[in-house]
Structure formats: C-alpha cells, structure tokens
Design an enzyme around this catalytic site. Sequence first.
Site, PDB file in Angstrom:
ATOM      1  N   ASP A  76     -61.075 -24.860 -11.781  1.00 58.39           N
ATOM      2  CA  ASP A  76     -60.134 -24.591 -12.450  1.00 58.39           C
ATOM      3  C   ASP A  76     -59.093 -25.796 -12.328  1.00 58.39           C
ATOM      4  O   ASP A  76     -58.935 -26.393 -11.252  1.00 58.39           O
ATOM      5  CB  ASP A  76     -59.316 -23.255 -12.021  1.00 58.39           C
ATOM      6  CG  ASP A  76     -60.054 -22.113 -12.412  1.00 58.39           C
ATOM      7  OD1 ASP A  76     -61.002 -22.278 -13.393  1.00 58.39           O
ATOM      8  OD2 ASP A  76     -59.858 -20.896 -11.810  1.00 58.39           O
ATOM      9  N   TYR A  89     -68.126 -22.935  -0.937  1.00 55.62           N
ATOM     10  CA  TYR A  89     -66.740 -23.269  -1.365  1.00 55.62           C
ATOM     11  C   TYR A  89     -66.034 -22.706   0.073  1.00 55.62           C
ATOM     12  O   TYR A  89     -66.454 -22.121   0.920  1.00 55.62           O
ATOM     13  CB  TYR A  89     -66.138 -22.125  -2.326  1.00 55.62           C
ATOM     14  CG  TYR A  89     -66.552 -22.522  -3.687  1.00 55.62           C
ATOM     15  CD1 TYR A  89     -65.436 -23.320  -4.471  1.00 55.62           C
ATOM     16  CD2 TYR A  89     -67.656 -22.314  -4.456  1.00 55.62           C
ATOM     17  CE1 TYR A  89     -65.615 -23.707  -5.927  1.00 55.62           C
ATOM     18  CE2 TYR A  89     -67.794 -22.611  -5.644  1.00 55.62           C
ATOM     19  CZ  TYR A  89     -66.870 -23.085  -6.510  1.00 55.62           C
ATOM     20  OH  TYR A  89     -67.075 -23.683  -7.732  1.00 55.62           O
TER      21      TYR A  89
END
Length: 260
Positions: A62, A120
């Site tokens: 994003d 992540y």
Amino acid sequence: MARYQVILAYDGTHLRGSQRQAHRRKTTQDALEERTVQGVFEEALRQLGWQGHSILSAGRTDSGVHATGQVFAFDLEWQHPSDALQAALNACLPADIAVQAVRVVRPDFHPRYAAAARHYRYRIYCLPARDPLRDRYAWRVWPAVTLESLQEVARLFIGTHDFAAFGTPPRAGGSTMRIVFEADWAQNGPDLSFVVSANAFLYRMVRRMVFTQVSVAQGKLDLQDIARNLQQAPPRMVQGLAPPQGLTLVAVVYPVEETA
C-alpha cells in the site's frame, strides 16, 4: 536476453504503493502524487534500454508501506555482470528506492507465483506523546499495551485459517485461506514489533491483524472476537486498519529450484 530477479528496498513515505497506477499522468504534480515503486523502477529500466511493457512483481504494498525485500523480475538484454546491472539501476533510481541484489533466474520465473512464503514486520511504540523520529516508521499506540497481551492474540493466527475477515484476495472470488507459519511480537524498550510469515497474504491482511491485536490488548475487543473472526462463515470484515507506515515487507522466500 535473460530474466533478472531484483530485490528492492524502499521508503514508502512518498510512494503511492508498489503497483503502477492504471490511469495516465497529465501534469508534473500528478506525476509526483502518483509515484509508485513499479513506475519509478520501470523508468530506471528504460534508461538502460529496457523495452518491456510491465515488470513482474511478488505482490503489492500500500501507499506508505516500506520494504527491505520486495522482488521484481524482468527480461533485459544486458551484456555485463549482474553487479554492474545493480550499480546501473541504483544510479538511475531516486534516494527512496534501492536495488539490494540482482541475479539471473529461470526464463519462466514469476516472483508472485513461485514464492513459498512472505515475511512482514509491523512496528508500534507506546509513549504518551508523539515521537517524530519514530512516527515515519511506526504507529504510536496509547494507552500502552503489553508484550504478553499481544503475544496471546498473535498465537491465534498461526496455522491454516480462512482470513476473509482480515482482507480481500488479489482477484475477485479468489481463496481467502492462508497458512501462517509465524506470528509473534518482540519488545525493545517502548518499541514492539510484530513479525508474521505466511504462504501468502490477503490485501491489507497484516494491517487488520495488527489493529485487532492492539484493540484486544487495550481491552476494546475480546480475545474470543478474534477466534470467531477466524471461524465464522460468512465472516465479518474487521473494521479498522493499523496505519501503513508501521509496515515493512521484509522478504519473499523461494524454493531453490524456482530461481536456479
């Protein structure tokens, strides 16, 4: 002509995500506002003679999300060693994007479909006042949460679950089942880091996972609410997202035979 795999690091603060925008740029201001990792990287490649239409990506991040291990692949006629290609690309890239490694891979290698796992990290910090030096790469959480309360929630995510309550698949109608290999928190002073690894992630899945864990740790949600979100059908989408700047794509992992 050879297919190259590159590992990219970038500071996502001034980038509109990793994926190139579909609509056409019209002004200089539009171009600045629509900067994406893919778009900027493809411009650098064109300076080296690349004539392709679109590079291949391991997945999207994003706007505002960072990376130390994003993976792209592309075909290029290059008559020099891979380290020379890395140096040439970095000479063409802006300060917030850098190539960490370059290697020649199989002609049919695809960074998304060949991946075995993604890693992540999400960083938060617990202080009553903002810290401008942390705010670029972390989410300030107050009231404070404890490491133990976050770890208790994180354990619920490990294993194979339907994560439809936490994100949407890359393609409409795609599976929302994912296998989470690791989900844990570590603390360093006021900073806490969520480390999560899975075979793949849904769109905004990690940010919703973090939001719900913090909500439970602050007493806003019950632990059983999370368990129900992983079990009920049809699920209710989690309402709330952790902000993007705390998230970093650390690495994409491939079986050796996929890149040899």
